[in-house]
Write a protein that holds these residues in place. Structure first.
Motif, mmCIF file in Angstrom:
data_model
loop_
_atom_site.group_PDB
_atom_site.id
_atom_site.type_symbol
_atom_site.label_atom_id
_atom_site.label_comp_id
_atom_site.label_asym_id
_atom_site.label_seq_id
_atom_site.Cartn_x
_atom_site.Cartn_y
_atom_site.Cartn_z
ATOM 1 N N GLY A 1 -24.521 93.702 77.146
ATOM 2 C CA GLY A 1 -23.556 92.638 77.381
ATOM 3 C C GLY A 1 -22.464 92.977 78.376
ATOM 4 N N LYS A 2 -22.153 94.256 78.588
ATOM 5 C CA LYS A 2 -21.048 94.647 79.464
ATOM 6 C C LYS A 2 -21.582 95.367 80.696
ATOM 7 N N ALA A 3 -21.143 94.911 81.853
ATOM 8 C CA ALA A 3 -21.549 95.559 83.101
ATOM 9 C C ALA A 3 -20.743 96.840 83.308
ATOM 10 N N LEU A 4 -21.397 97.836 83.941
ATOM 11 C CA LEU A 4 -20.734 99.111 84.217
ATOM 12 C C LEU A 4 -20.847 99.446 85.689
ATOM 13 N N THR A 5 -19.709 99.834 86.282
ATOM 14 C CA THR A 5 -19.744 100.322 87.659
ATOM 15 C C THR A 5 -20.248 101.760 87.659
ATOM 16 N N ARG A 6 -20.557 102.273 88.859
ATOM 17 C CA ARG A 6 -21.000 103.665 88.965
ATOM 18 C C ARG A 6 -19.918 104.610 88.457
ATOM 19 N N ALA A 7 -18.665 104.301 88.770
ATOM 20 C CA ALA A 7 -17.557 105.153 88.330
ATOM 21 C C ALA A 7 -17.432 105.155 86.807
ATOM 22 N N MET A 8 -17.621 104.007 86.192
ATOM 23 C CA MET A 8 -17.546 103.924 84.730
ATOM 24 C C MET A 8 -18.683 104.723 84.092
ATOM 25 N N PRO B 1 -13.542 108.658 76.686
ATOM 26 C CA PRO B 1 -12.316 108.500 77.492
ATOM 27 C C PRO B 1 -11.431 107.378 76.930
ATOM 28 N N LEU B 2 -10.147 107.648 76.875
ATOM 29 C CA LEU B 2 -9.220 106.685 76.300
ATOM 30 C C LEU B 2 -8.777 105.622 77.293
ATOM 31 N N ASP B 3 -8.976 105.858 78.598
ATOM 32 C CA ASP B 3 -8.457 104.920 79.592
ATOM 33 C C ASP B 3 -9.454 103.826 79.968
ATOM 34 N N ASP C 1 -11.511 100.450 79.024
ATOM 35 C CA ASP C 1 -11.399 99.314 78.106
ATOM 36 C C ASP C 1 -12.769 99.032 77.487
ATOM 37 N N VAL C 2 -13.226 99.991 76.677
ATOM 38 C CA VAL C 2 -14.547 99.880 76.056
ATOM 39 C C VAL C 2 -14.417 100.222 74.577
ATOM 40 N N HIS C 3 -14.967 99.370 73.724
ATOM 41 C CA HIS C 3 -14.941 99.594 72.285
ATOM 42 C C HIS C 3 -15.679 100.884 71.943
ATOM 43 N N ARG C 4 -15.188 101.605 70.950
ATOM 44 C CA ARG C 4 -15.778 102.883 70.578
ATOM 45 C C ARG C 4 -17.266 102.758 70.244
ATOM 46 N N GLU C 5 -17.652 101.666 69.579
ATOM 47 C CA GLU C 5 -19.044 101.488 69.178
ATOM 48 C C GLU C 5 -19.957 101.259 70.374
ATOM 49 N N PHE C 6 -19.362 100.846 71.504
ATOM 50 C CA PHE C 6 -20.159 100.609 72.709
ATOM 51 C C PHE C 6 -20.947 101.857 73.106
ATOM 52 N N TYR C 7 -20.339 103.019 72.954
ATOM 53 C CA TYR C 7 -20.986 104.259 73.378
ATOM 54 C C TYR C 7 -22.255 104.536 72.555
#
Length: 715
Positions: A410-417, A372-374, A376-382
């Motif tokens: 390192g990055k927290a994620l909500t349920r929606a994310m 998803p482009l919207d 704010d997560v770096h591509r490598e994060f996935y």
């Protein structure tokens, strides 16, 4: 009473240094001597200036003499040294070989005067009164009883108690029995007295008879330096490879790990050069030679990489009989998993990131199109999330992903994310399915499922694991499933200082419970102390785990030999560095260092190729080490290897080249992610890689670069 003929490690060292044309005569003599040391043909001579009353000289030929310990009583003979006539007699005049009155060990050490002893034996001299100088504190506040228990000879007690610095202690190398010297070095380095006593003090037994050499040969500390060959085959192996002392002589702390019935899994830590792999190999040999092993029972010896498995298998053949080798299967884990799952009906192809077939990367590119482009997560994060969370936990649905643990990310994620991210991973699964492929993690999971169906699938009685720091949690859970929980089931050696892959696991959380069975090797036998300190410097202040949720402390790890400091040079350009490299290599070979014992190490294969071409243009023969080939030292040529490939090997001299900004550490390894946790892990892996390369050096370490200096050289 049968006659015992032992061979000392110094005899093998001396034997290796004499001309090959003379070695055959020595080998023939040793065979005759071992068969009958009392034969009339053995020409014994008394050595009048020897410090030891039991030393005798024996004739090898007109030029060479052997030095033998031949006690007046008993049936024990010990071959100690071989050399030209005058040199052999000089050696006998400098050494003692006797039984320690408290430890019962047969000890050998130099007896010539050392600094401090002259003063103790000289006449007192009157000097004018002067202002008292400040007297340093003694290095050791230990009484006679404690020092004797550590193996210090009676005649050396006052000398040791008078030491005031580590440097003064280092100068006593060779002047003290090796066990006493090691114990004192560890104490000086900060190891607690309790730990040293545990490793170096034998439990009280019968009173020591200093004339009973037969009993002394059974002492663990004696066996560190003296060996009674079991048969002609073992004698032949000793003389045909006299410098490979690891085949024959084990440190008592190593022997305690090898020759013991443990009531569960064992984890052995140890820095580079402490002999972890040697211990693992001897452990495997000892296990399969036990009389209660049935013919069909086997042992799996596994490690993380294919080249290490090849090296280990070749070395096991040097210490095991063919019958023992039939019981030991040596294979790196990925290969074992691949073979196992196929035998049990697995049809899919196992694919790996950056694999040569390109399947994994093509599947990922298809999946990444759904990022998803919207967000704010770096591509490598996935990709990191896929590898660190989804695959290890075998997550196959969005609901499972909602519940998944993300500890360490390192990055927290909500349920929606998580809901927005999940389709990427779902697509990756779909692409792999269409390609008829699975990840290595999925194959490991399938193998565990097969093993959990019943005991009949457990093929092995025991496991030995080398380079344990590089295994993932899923791999350890698979290994735990391979053998039932029982005595002597799993033996793991490792060192997180050398973790060069981004895998980290807790043995306890993987079902491998080592409580009370964690041990550590503390003496580096490969690298000099100055090289060791340099290599450890790149990891200074970095938290290093103990493979089981604790922290490994480095202060009780040291080398016995000071050696020469590493040579660190920097040049304006690659041509200048290459010219210097050629000059240094020619200097070493001109001093008699064999080309095959020199290795040039670079960060990448591309760089290895560039330096190989530079050496060839200078007229130097080279030999490139790859993943597929063992390092056969009979093959001539300067070795070239990447930092990854050189792991597990050792060389007289190591050149680490192109230590430049962007290369060491490798930019691509650090900038592929914005996740701060991932960045720290990547930098630690790069530091560990440099540490591994540096600790391959036995005597000489050269570090060079050009252009902008690496940040690692600023530490």
């Amino acid at each position: 009473m049968s006659i015992k003929v032992a061979i000392g490690d110094e005899f093998l060292t001396a034997f290796a240094s004499i001309p090959r044309s003379k070695q055959k005569a020595v080998m023939n003599f040793v065979t005759r001597f071992r068969n009958n040391p009392r034969s009339p043909g053995i020409n014994y001579e008394t050595i009048h200036n020897a410090r030891e009353k039991n030393f005798r000289s024996v004739r090898i030929d007109l030029e060479y003499r052997g030095i033998v310990l031949a006690p007046e009583q008993g049936n024990v003979y010990v071959l100690l040294w071989v050399d030209k006539h005058d040199d052999a007699y000089a050696w006998a005049a400098r050494h003692r070989c006797s039984i320690h009155p408290q430890t019962g060990a047969l000890q050998i050490f130099e007896t010539e005067l050392v600094p401090g002893e002259e003063a103790a034996t000289a006449e007192p001299v009157t000097v004018p009164a002067a202002v008292p100088e400040q007297v340093d504190e003694p290095l050791f506040a230990l009484d006679d009883k404690t020092l004797l228990s550590l193996g210090v000879p009676t005649e050396r007690l006052a000398l040791v108690q008078g030491l005031q610095s580590e440097q003064a202690l280092v100068q006593l190398e060779g002047k003290l029995p090796v066990e006493a010297f090691e114990a004192l070095i560890l104490l000086a380095a900060g190891t607690s007295l309790d730990d040293v006593v545990r490793d170096y003090v034998l439990q009280p037994g019968e009173p020591v008879d200093t004339e009973d050499y037969a009993v002394a040969l059974d002492n663990p500390w004696t066996q560190r330096r003296f060996r009674v060959p079991e048969d002609e085959q073992e004698l032949g192996r000793m003389l045909n490879a006299p410098l490979e002392r690891w085949r024959v002589f084990l440190h008592p702390t190593q022997r305690q790990l090898v020759e013991r019935n443990w009531n569960g899994p064992v984890r052995v830590l140890g820095g580079a050069g402490t002999g972890k792999t040697v211990v693992a190999m001897h452990r495997a040999r000892w296990l399969v030679s036990q009389p209660d092993w049935r013919k069909h029972e086997r042992l799996l010896f596994t490690t993380f990489t294919s080249n290490l498995a090849l090296d280990i298998e070749e070395n096991l053949k040097k210490i095991c009989t063919p019958e023992q080798m039939q019981r030991i299967e040596v294979v790196h884990l990925d290969r074992w998993v691949s073979q196992f799952v196929r035998r049990h009906g697995y049809q899919s192809r196992i694919v790996y990131p950056a694999g040569r077939d390109g399947i994994y990367e093509r599947c990922w590119e298809q999946a990444a199109a759904l990022i998803p482009l919207d967000l704010d997560v770096h591509r490598e994060f996935y990709r990191e999330e896929w590898q660190r969370v989804v695959l290890p936990q075998q997550i196959r649905s969005r609901q499972e992903y909602f519940r998944a643990s993300r500890i360490g990310r390192g990055k927290a994620l909500t349920r929606a994310m998580r809901a927005q991210i999940w389709p990427v991973f779902e697509e990756m699964r779909e692409q792999l399915l269409r390609a008829g492929a699975v990840t290595a993690e999925d194959a490991v999971h399938f193998a565990r499922e097969v093993l959990q169906r019943g005991e009949e699938f457990r093929e092995y009685r025991a496991l030995v694991v080398d380079e344990g720091q590089d295994f993932s949690g899923e791999s350890y859970m698979l290994l735990r499933a391979l053998v039932p929980e029982q005595a002597n089931d799993i033996f793991i050696v490792g060192d997180a200082h050398q973790r060069i892959y981004q895998h980290k696991a807790s043995l306890g959380q993987c079902g491998i419970r080592i409580v009370g069975r964690g041990r550590k090797l503390r003496i580096n036998y490969r690298t000099t102390e100055l090289i060791r300190r340099y290599a450890m410097g790149v990891l200074e202040n970095q938290p290093i785990d103990d493979l089981d949720e604790g922290e490994d402390q480095p202060q009780d790890y040291c080398s016995l030999v000071q050696g020469l400091p590493p040579v660190v040079e920097h040049f304006a350009d690659a041509a200048a560095e290459a010219a210097w490299l050629v000059e240094q290599i020619r200097g070493l070979t001109g001093q008699g260092v064999e080309a095959a014992s020199i290795c040039v190490v670079a960060r990448t294969n591309r760089l290895c190729g560039q330096y190989e071409e530079a050496l060839k243009q200078a007229g130097l023969k080279t030999w490139r080490l790859t993943r597929q080939h063992v390092d056969n030292r009979s093959q001539q040529g300067i070795r070239l290897a990447t930092m990854h490939r050189v792991k597990g090997l050792e060389f007289h001299a190591v050149f680490i080249v192109a230590v430049n900004e962007g290369v060491v550490p490798l930019t691509a390894a650090l900038t592929h992610t914005e996740d701060k946790v991932e960045q720290r892990m990547s930098e630690l892996n790069e530091r560990a890689l440099f540490h591994v390369a540096a600790t391959r050096a036995v005597h000489h370490l050269f570090v060079s670069g050009y252009g902008v200096k690496s940040s690692f050289l600023q530490t």
